[in-house]
Scaffold this motif. Structure first.
Motif, PDB file in Angstrom:
ATOM      1  N   GLY A 272       0.896  -1.181  -0.042  1.00 11.99           N
ATOM      2  CA  GLY A 272       0.366  -0.502   0.222  1.00 11.99           C
ATOM      3  C   GLY A 272       1.035   0.947  -0.097  1.00 11.99           C
ATOM      4  N   SER A 273       0.319   2.550   0.017  1.00 11.58           N
ATOM      5  CA  SER A 273       0.724   3.808   0.364  1.00 11.58           C
ATOM      6  C   SER A 273       0.203   4.855   0.977  1.00 11.58           C
ATOM      7  CB  SER A 273       0.766   4.355  -1.117  1.00 11.58           C
ATOM      8  OG  SER A 273       0.720   3.086  -2.462  1.00 11.58           O
ATOM      9  N   LEU A 274       1.450   5.419   1.257  1.00 12.86           N
ATOM     10  CA  LEU A 274       0.844   6.347   2.368  1.00 12.86           C
ATOM     11  C   LEU A 274       1.780   7.702   1.819  1.00 12.86           C
ATOM     12  CD1 LEU A 274       0.961   4.976   6.164  1.00 12.86           C
ATOM     13  CD2 LEU A 274      -0.729   5.554   4.642  1.00 12.86           C
ATOM     14  N   ARG A 275       1.099   8.965   1.871  1.00  4.55           N
ATOM     15  CA  ARG A 275       1.863  10.219   2.104  1.00  4.55           C
ATOM     16  C   ARG A 275       2.002  11.209   3.297  1.00  4.55           C
ATOM     17  NH1 ARG A 275      -0.492  16.041  -0.512  1.00  4.55           N
ATOM     18  NH2 ARG A 275       1.868  16.478  -1.801  1.00  4.55           N
ATOM     19  N   LEU A 276       3.457  11.294   3.745  1.00  5.75           N
ATOM     20  CA  LEU A 276       3.300  12.389   4.910  1.00  5.75           C
ATOM     21  C   LEU A 276       3.455  13.428   4.533  1.00  5.75           C
ATOM     22  CD1 LEU A 276       6.017   9.670   7.121  1.00  5.75           C
ATOM     23  CD2 LEU A 276       3.037   8.999   6.469  1.00  5.75           C
ATOM     24  N   SER A 277       3.177  14.073   5.786  1.00  2.82           N
ATOM     25  CA  SER A 277       3.455  15.675   5.730  1.00  2.82           C
ATOM     26  C   SER A 277       4.464  16.089   7.096  1.00  2.82           C
ATOM     27  CB  SER A 277       1.984  16.389   6.018  1.00  2.82           C
ATOM     28  OG  SER A 277       1.537  16.095   5.174  1.00  2.82           O
ATOM     29  N   CYS A 278       4.579  17.712   6.627  1.00  6.61           N
ATOM     30  CA  CYS A 278       6.158  17.657   7.856  1.00  6.61           C
ATOM     31  C   CYS A 278       5.524  19.842   7.725  1.00  6.61           C
ATOM     32  CB  CYS A 278       6.991  17.730   7.468  1.00  6.61           C
ATOM     33  SG  CYS A 278       8.212  18.535   8.190  1.00  6.61           S
TER      34      CYS A 278
END
Length: 126
Positions: free
Chosen positions: A16-22
């Motif tokens: 699967g996929s995830l998109r992290l933000s900072c």
């Protein structure tokens, strides 16, 4: 004080996929703006030391990766939003960790300061 707030983690199945933000807010590092800093992502798995994952230079024109995530992860940044991102595809159980962002030295990927946000948990099930 500068704050780096990581978000976007979660539980995902292998592949699967995830998109992290900072997101950087407040007075950024020593009063300089987000766009003046190379940014990096790090991760720490249970019982292991924190390790470098990816880095991006000031303009976003150059990126650097841990060998084990090359071709699967993509780091990017939006200086107008003072935000860095980590797109994670083809996730593997060994990617399970708490992920953190920080300003980095682009020469050796070491964090600029030993000050960390709360991180975001990524859990990949097999």
């Amino acid at each position: 004080q500068v704050q780096l707030v990581e978000s976007g983690g979660g539980l995902v199945q292998a592949g699967g996929s995830l998109r992290l933000s900072c997101a950087a807010s407040g007075r950024t590092f020593s009063g300089r703006t987000f766009s003046n800093y190379n940014m990096g992502w790090f991760r720490q798995a249970p019982g292991k030391e924190r390790e470098f994952v990816a880095a991006i230079n000031l303009s976003g024109s150059s990126t650097y990766y841990l060998d084990s995530v090359k071709g699967r992860f993509t780091i990017s940044r939006d200086n107008a939003k003072s935000t860095a991102y980590l797109q994670m595809d083809s996730l593997k159980p060994e990617d399970t960790a708490v992920y953190y962002c920080n300003a980095v030295y682009i020469s050796n990927y070491r964090p600029l300061k030993d000050s960390w946000g709360q991180g975001t948990q990524v859990t990949v099930s097999s």
